[in-house]
Design an enzyme around this catalytic site. Sequence first.
Site, PDB file in Angstrom:
ATOM      1  N   LYS A  40      -8.665  -3.560  -3.472  1.00 24.28           N
ATOM      2  CA  LYS A  40      -7.270  -4.009  -3.555  1.00 24.28           C
ATOM      3  C   LYS A  40      -7.123  -5.502  -3.829  1.00 24.28           C
ATOM      4  O   LYS A  40      -6.044  -5.943  -4.219  1.00 24.28           O
ATOM      5  CB  LYS A  40      -6.504  -3.581  -2.300  1.00 24.28           C
ATOM      6  CG  LYS A  40      -6.260  -2.079  -2.298  1.00 24.28           C
ATOM      7  CD  LYS A  40      -5.147  -1.652  -1.385  1.00 24.28           C
ATOM      8  CE  LYS A  40      -5.051  -0.125  -1.411  1.00 24.28           C
ATOM      9  NZ  LYS A  40      -3.990   0.393  -0.547  1.00 24.28           N
TER      10      LYS A  40
ATOM     11  N   THR B 105      -2.001   1.152  -4.691  1.00 31.33           N
ATOM     12  CA  THR B 105      -2.468   2.299  -3.938  1.00 31.33           C
ATOM     13  C   THR B 105      -3.863   2.702  -4.387  1.00 31.33           C
ATOM     14  O   THR B 105      -4.234   2.473  -5.540  1.00 31.33           O
ATOM     15  CB  THR B 105      -1.480   3.479  -4.089  1.00 31.33           C
ATOM     16  OG1 THR B 105      -2.073   4.659  -3.543  1.00 31.33           O
ATOM     17  CG2 THR B 105      -1.129   3.745  -5.539  1.00 31.33           C
TER      18      THR B 105
ATOM     19  N   ASP C 187      -1.731  -0.841   5.865  1.00 35.30           N
ATOM     20  CA  ASP C 187      -2.045  -0.325   7.201  1.00 35.30           C
ATOM     21  C   ASP C 187      -3.538  -0.342   7.494  1.00 35.30           C
ATOM     22  O   ASP C 187      -3.944  -0.045   8.597  1.00 35.30           O
ATOM     23  CB  ASP C 187      -1.540   1.111   7.353  1.00 35.30           C
ATOM     24  CG  ASP C 187      -2.298   2.070   6.446  1.00 35.30           C
ATOM     25  OD1 ASP C 187      -2.099   1.992   5.223  1.00 35.30           O
ATOM     26  OD2 ASP C 187      -3.116   2.855   6.957  1.00 35.30           O
TER      27      ASP C 187
ATOM     28  N   ASP D  62       1.113   9.858   5.555  1.00 33.15           N
ATOM     29  CA  ASP D  62      -0.089  10.264   4.824  1.00 33.15           C
ATOM     30  C   ASP D  62       0.172  11.459   3.898  1.00 33.15           C
ATOM     31  O   ASP D  62       0.660  12.495   4.342  1.00 33.15           O
ATOM     32  CB  ASP D  62      -1.165  10.670   5.844  1.00 33.15           C
ATOM     33  CG  ASP D  62      -2.470   9.976   5.569  1.00 33.15           C
ATOM     34  OD1 ASP D  62      -2.539   9.239   4.570  1.00 33.15           O
ATOM     35  OD2 ASP D  62      -3.421  10.181   6.337  1.00 33.15           O
TER      36      ASP D  62
ATOM     37  N   ASP E 247       0.109   5.203   1.169  1.00 41.75           N
ATOM     38  CA  ASP E 247       0.026   6.070   2.356  1.00 41.75           C
ATOM     39  C   ASP E 247       0.060   5.265   3.651  1.00 41.75           C
ATOM     40  O   ASP E 247      -0.692   4.305   3.807  1.00 41.75           O
ATOM     41  CB  ASP E 247      -1.285   6.868   2.347  1.00 41.75           C
ATOM     42  CG  ASP E 247      -1.289   7.944   1.279  1.00 41.75           C
ATOM     43  OD1 ASP E 247      -0.947   7.629   0.136  1.00 41.75           O
ATOM     44  OD2 ASP E 247      -1.642   9.092   1.600  1.00 41.75           O
TER      45      ASP E 247
ATOM     46  N   ASP F 177       0.863  -1.164   0.000  1.00 38.34           N
ATOM     47  CA  ASP F 177       0.000   0.000   0.000  1.00 38.34           C
ATOM     48  C   ASP F 177       0.915   1.234   0.000  1.00 38.34           C
ATOM     49  O   ASP F 177       2.112   1.127   0.289  1.00 38.34           O
ATOM     50  CB  ASP F 177      -0.859  -0.074   1.272  1.00 38.34           C
ATOM     51  CG  ASP F 177      -1.447   1.258   1.647  1.00 38.34           C
ATOM     52  OD1 ASP F 177      -2.193   1.804   0.826  1.00 38.34           O
ATOM     53  OD2 ASP F 177      -1.152   1.753   2.747  1.00 38.34           O
TER      54      ASP F 177
ATOM     55  N   ASP G  51      -9.350  12.181   4.224  1.00 38.36           N
ATOM     56  CA  ASP G  51     -10.420  12.249   3.227  1.00 38.36           C
ATOM     57  C   ASP G  51     -11.202  10.939   3.243  1.00 38.36           C
ATOM     58  O   ASP G  51     -10.842   9.991   3.947  1.00 38.36           O
ATOM     59  CB  ASP G  51      -9.807  12.487   1.829  1.00 38.36           C
ATOM     60  CG  ASP G  51      -8.606  11.596   1.589  1.00 38.36           C
ATOM     61  OD1 ASP G  51      -8.630  10.442   2.050  1.00 38.36           O
ATOM     62  OD2 ASP G  51      -7.632  12.034   0.948  1.00 38.36           O
TER      63      ASP G  51
HETATM   64  P1  IMP Z   1      -3.257   4.441  -0.211  1.00 39.30           P
HETATM   65  O1  IMP Z   1      -3.106   4.451   1.281  1.00 39.30           O
HETATM   66  O2  IMP Z   1      -1.948   4.343  -0.923  1.00 39.30           O
HETATM   67  O3  IMP Z   1      -4.239   3.402  -0.676  1.00 39.30           O
HETATM   68  O4  IMP Z   1      -3.803   5.901  -0.683  1.00 39.30           O
HETATM   69  C1  IMP Z   1      -5.026   6.415  -0.247  1.00 39.30           C
HETATM   70  C2  IMP Z   1      -5.066   7.909  -0.428  1.00 39.30           C
HETATM   71  O5  IMP Z   1      -4.908   8.289  -1.803  1.00 39.30           O
HETATM   72  C3  IMP Z   1      -6.408   8.492  -0.062  1.00 39.30           C
HETATM   73  O6  IMP Z   1      -6.536   8.703   1.315  1.00 39.30           O
HETATM   74  C4  IMP Z   1      -6.425   9.809  -0.838  1.00 39.30           C
HETATM   75  O7  IMP Z   1      -5.806  10.835  -0.079  1.00 39.30           O
HETATM   76  C5  IMP Z   1      -5.549   9.540  -2.048  1.00 39.30           C
HETATM   77  N1  IMP Z   1      -6.309   9.471  -3.313  1.00 39.30           N
HETATM   78  C6  IMP Z   1      -6.081  10.237  -4.384  1.00 39.30           C
HETATM   79  N2  IMP Z   1      -6.897   9.907  -5.403  1.00 39.30           N
HETATM   80  C7  IMP Z   1      -7.685   8.912  -4.959  1.00 39.30           C
HETATM   81  C8  IMP Z   1      -8.723   8.138  -5.572  1.00 39.30           C
HETATM   82  O8  IMP Z   1      -9.087   8.307  -6.737  1.00 39.30           O
HETATM   83  N3  IMP Z   1      -9.283   7.188  -4.809  1.00 39.30           N
HETATM   84  C9  IMP Z   1      -8.882   6.955  -3.530  1.00 39.30           C
HETATM   85  N4  IMP Z   1      -7.912   7.644  -2.935  1.00 39.30           N
HETATM   86  C10 IMP Z   1      -7.307   8.627  -3.629  1.00 39.30           C
HETATM   87 MG    MG Z   2      -2.666   3.234   3.458  1.00 39.13          MG
END
Ligand code: IMP
Ligand code: MG
Length: 458
Positions: A377, A203, A417, A175, A169, A167, A369
Amino acid sequence: MTSKYRVEYALKSHRRDQFIEWVKGLLISPFVLFSQPAGGFEDVDAVFAQNSAEVRRRYAEIMRGIEDMIDEHRELQSLQDPQPSRLKMLVPTVGPFFTALPLEAAFMYQDSRRHISSRRLVAPSFNDVRLTLNTAQLMALTGKGGKKDAASSSRSKSDPIQLVTFDGDLTLYEDGQNLEPSSPLIPRIMTLLGRNIKVGIVTAAGYDAAEKYYERLHGLLRAVHDSKDLTDAQKHSLLVVGGEANFVFSYSSTAPDNVLLAPVDPADWMPEEMKQWPTGELTELLDLAETTLRACVERMQLPAQILRKARAVGIIPNQRKNARGPNDLIQMARESLEEVVLTVQKRLEVSAAGRGGRVPFCAFNGGRDVFVDIGDKSWGVLICQHALLFLGKSNSAEAPPDPLQVAHPGTTLHVGDQFLSAGANDFRARRAATTAWVSNPLETEALLDELLALLDSA
Ligand code: IMP
Ligand code: MG
């Protein structure tokens, strides 16, 4: 459903992992039996060491019991007509296990680091169990821990790990941050690639342009590009899947604008089933999600705006007054974000498009957000497994991989996470891979060190 039940459910169940809670509950007896409620200091004499050894023995015994139950669960889940296992009856939310789990050995390892059995006032915790499960999973994937693969007794140990997906973030970076060149995770991920283990970054962040992913991942991409140690095929074993499962890029040294990522042809990565997702239902889901999010923002007067994309819709926070930059955003309360997630999730589940279940979607709390994405996923990980068949084929002289040797759920590890059942987006990866649950990038670093040490140990 009574209102008390609903309140309990709404408030609690999405914030608990029932399997971990159950393991914690089993470990409580030895803790209570040897606890020191008065806070006495037995550590001055030999009694303490003796008691610790006894507590450790009992904890380990419990872990071995759970290990056996998982073996039984795996045997039953592999039957044509699966029967509910003892484990399934005790923890109804438990899903499939793709490998056996050497929990006793993993507990001994974590106990040597966290000294769980030396504690008298703090019981085995959620984190103790979570980290023990992570260790057990790594041991299983590397054939360590002395556990035989119960579901395939003809093999003496599990297949070696083939693919690690991460993943973004809070797993690879904080974040909203980027994977900077100084990140300690980069050399470790490069070591995985150097050992011919494929790497996917899965992601939720969804953009159709490679530049956006380059911005987030530039540290790793540049390091891979500049590496003199990795072969061409190893470099091309790096895949990025964005928007849960919607945009796929692989490493490319010749990509325009030097962004080191090129889109992969959907013919090479899109599983057959995904091609059948009806466009009408997909749009219906996103429209309904947008209306619901809008209503939530209004109802709770949230300082946020709606962001609609081709395959996602979300609410993102407004900038603060006198913001010092574009990322200086208002932090919405966790409770508000969770309320939004649970509302939109329930609303979509009971809708005509959602009930049909033909188009998977994922509503989650991203910390700052909330997003509803088309796909989830499990599909992102599946795409990585699928694309492995093609990766490197056209870029190196090496023969294409044997399909039986590439990643399947039991040879794939997803590191993330977000594993709580509602409002978390890594949770769904459990359908397609074994998983490790980290709480921040520092834990990812420790996890990779543990994995590399296991791979190194003969
Ligand atoms: P991850 O933790 O890598 O899965 O990223 C999640 C974060 O990507 C979300 O909390 C958003 O801040 C950002 N994000 C940006 N574009 C999108 C989208 O199209 N869908 C979901 N998350 C997005
Ligand atoms: Mg994450």
